[in-house]
Scaffold this motif. Structure first.
Motif, PDB file in Angstrom:
ATOM      1  N   THR A 178     117.096  37.693   7.242  1.00 26.70           N
ATOM      2  CA  THR A 178     116.289  38.335   6.028  1.00 26.70           C
ATOM      3  C   THR A 178     114.920  37.843   6.431  1.00 26.70           C
ATOM      4  OG1 THR A 178     116.711  36.393   4.717  1.00 26.70           O
ATOM      5  CG2 THR A 178     118.195  38.139   4.417  1.00 26.70           C
ATOM      6  N   PRO A 179     113.886  38.462   6.022  1.00 30.60           N
ATOM      7  CA  PRO A 179     112.677  38.218   6.103  1.00 30.60           C
ATOM      8  C   PRO A 179     112.090  36.815   5.780  1.00 30.60           C
ATOM      9  CG  PRO A 179     112.586  40.541   5.066  1.00 30.60           C
ATOM     10  CD  PRO A 179     113.953  39.722   5.127  1.00 30.60           C
ATOM     11  N   CYS A 180     112.640  36.099   4.789  1.00 33.87           N
ATOM     12  CA  CYS A 180     112.459  34.701   4.513  1.00 33.87           C
ATOM     13  C   CYS A 180     113.275  33.978   5.067  1.00 33.87           C
ATOM     14  CB  CYS A 180     112.120  34.479   3.077  1.00 33.87           C
ATOM     15  SG  CYS A 180     111.049  35.219   2.220  1.00 33.87           S
ATOM     16  N   GLY A 186     105.669  32.148   0.902  1.00 37.81           N
ATOM     17  CA  GLY A 186     104.354  31.213   0.678  1.00 37.81           C
ATOM     18  C   GLY A 186     104.764  29.807   0.986  1.00 37.81           C
ATOM     19  N   CYS A 187     105.806  29.423   1.751  1.00 36.27           N
ATOM     20  CA  CYS A 187     106.143  27.861   1.817  1.00 36.27           C
ATOM     21  C   CYS A 187     104.910  27.469   2.716  1.00 36.27           C
ATOM     22  CB  CYS A 187     107.474  28.024   2.394  1.00 36.27           C
ATOM     23  SG  CYS A 187     107.563  28.598   4.135  1.00 36.27           S
ATOM     24  N   GLY A 188     104.341  28.245   3.784  1.00 30.90           N
ATOM     25  CA  GLY A 188     103.228  27.518   4.311  1.00 30.90           C
ATOM     26  C   GLY A 188     103.772  27.182   5.760  1.00 30.90           C
ATOM     27  N   HIS A 237     104.087  36.651   4.859  1.00 35.19           N
ATOM     28  CA  HIS A 237     104.939  36.255   3.503  1.00 35.19           C
ATOM     29  C   HIS A 237     105.296  34.844   3.637  1.00 35.19           C
ATOM     30  CE1 HIS A 237     107.606  36.959   6.589  1.00 35.19           C
ATOM     31  NE2 HIS A 237     108.810  36.642   6.143  1.00 35.19           N
ATOM     32  N   LEU A 238     105.310  34.231   4.536  1.00 35.64           N
ATOM     33  CA  LEU A 238     105.569  32.710   4.557  1.00 35.64           C
ATOM     34  C   LEU A 238     104.371  32.019   4.708  1.00 35.64           C
ATOM     35  CD1 LEU A 238     108.585  33.053   6.812  1.00 35.64           C
ATOM     36  CD2 LEU A 238     108.662  32.689   4.700  1.00 35.64           C
ATOM     37  N   PRO A 242      95.583  29.121   1.499  1.00 35.86           N
ATOM     38  CA  PRO A 242      94.417  28.656   2.001  1.00 35.86           C
ATOM     39  C   PRO A 242      94.446  27.892   2.910  1.00 35.86           C
ATOM     40  CG  PRO A 242      94.262  28.835  -0.680  1.00 35.86           C
ATOM     41  CD  PRO A 242      95.700  29.025  -0.206  1.00 35.86           C
ATOM     42  N   ARG A 243      95.419  26.713   3.061  1.00 36.10           N
ATOM     43  CA  ARG A 243      95.338  25.853   4.126  1.00 36.10           C
ATOM     44  C   ARG A 243      95.746  26.696   5.415  1.00 36.10           C
ATOM     45  NH1 ARG A 243      95.602  20.531   5.331  1.00 36.10           N
ATOM     46  NH2 ARG A 243      97.558  19.873   6.817  1.00 36.10           N
ATOM     47  N   ASP A 244      96.904  27.483   5.210  1.00 32.97           N
ATOM     48  CA  ASP A 244      97.418  28.263   6.460  1.00 32.97           C
ATOM     49  C   ASP A 244      96.041  28.890   7.136  1.00 32.97           C
ATOM     50  OD1 ASP A 244     100.114  27.713   6.012  1.00 32.97           O
ATOM     51  OD2 ASP A 244     100.329  29.381   4.795  1.00 32.97           O
TER      52      ASP A 244
END
Length: 290
Positions: A178-180, A186-188, A237-238, A242-244
């Motif tokens: 699946t996509p996640c 948003g886990c980074g 999506h993952l 802002p840190r990413d």
């Protein structure tokens, strides 16, 4: 995928340099078109198909358990780099030169544009040093090449596309396709389990040996091969915090030097060693554990 087998979403041209930067047309870099009669293109394709068929969640766990004990050998950074004289990257369509030449090409091009950032020069020099795993029983397909997360659906922009994953058992696992997958939205980027390769190994090795290269340099090393994210536009999506974004900007700052410095011009490596040895002594001195 295009008719020539190149992912239309490969975003490496977004990193295009100034016109005088490279000695061949920008569009000629990262050419993953399929031509089994061309020995280089066949070698590159075979390397990626082997990688994509074998790199599963379980495989990555096994390689982490093996290599992150840092008990394989001890060496200075210089002596480990010299070993790259014997390695030509089988996944690279842009260079047939030994990897140490690419290391100095990258470092010197960074040095030209950023003369005061000596840590950046050293980052360019050592960024592929994790490829020494190939001298200790690892096939190149689990050492070199673009990286991607395991444990979730394969992104469209991964080179050679979904067909190259047809032999990977995780492709058919509902937990992972699946996509996640195993991650949360948003886990980074730092929460992702990346396919095993020289990026992650060198990043962990530098942390283990207490290198003092700034965090920005460590980001560059850890994610410079993660093209589907920083160039292909996938995984937002993952990894969209802002840190990413800060991490991505550091990687993009680095990657034009990594990609577009590849040329037929070979630096005078012996003349350059004294300068780079001084940087090694400053940021990661002595004998370290690999």
């Amino acid at each position: 995928m295009s008719e020539k087998g190149i992912s239309l979403l490969d975003g490496s041209q977004l990193l295009r340099p100034e016109p005088a930067f490279a000695d061949k047309p920008v569009a000629a870099f990262r050419d993953y078109s399929v031509d089994d009669l061309d020995p280089v293109k066949k070698r590159v394709k075979d390397t990626y198909y082997a990688m994509h068929g074998n790199v599963t969640v379980e495989f990555v766990k096994q390689k982490r358990a093996k290599w992150l004990q840092f008990n394989h050998f001890k060496s200075t950074i210089k002596d480990a780099l010299i070993r790259l004289n014997s390695l030509v990257d089988e996944s690279d369509p842009d260079s047939e030169l030994p990897n140490i030449v690419h290391a100095f090409q990258t470092a010197e091009r960074i040095r030209l544009d950023h003369p005061d950032d000596d840590w950046f020069h050293l980052t360019g020099l050592i960024h592929d040093l994790g490829k020494v795993m190939a001298f200790y029983g690892e096939p190149q397909w689990c050492v070199v090449g673009d990286t991607f997360p395991v444990g979730c659906r394969w992104a469209d922009s991964i080179v050679y596309g979904h067909d190259s994953f047809k032999d990977n058992r995780d492709t058919y696992n509902p937990k992972y396709n699946t996509p996640c997958g195993i991650y949360t939205p948003g886990c980074g980027v730092e929460a992702l389990t990346m396919s095993w390769g020289h990026d992650e190994y060198l990043y962990r090795l530098l942390k283990h040996n207490r290198a003092t290269i700034p965090e920005e340099g460590l980001f560059m090393i850890r994610y410079h091969s993660f093209y589907p994210w920083h160039a292909g536009g996938d995984y937002a999506h993952l990894a969209g915090t802002p840190r990413d974004e800060h991490i991505k900007q550091q990687v993009l700052k680095f990657n034009k030097y990594d990609l577009y410095s590849k040329s037929a011009a070979v630096p005078d490596i012996e003349a350059l060693w004294p300068y780079y040895e001084s940087l090694i002594d400053k940021y990661i001195p002595g004998v370290i554990e690999f």
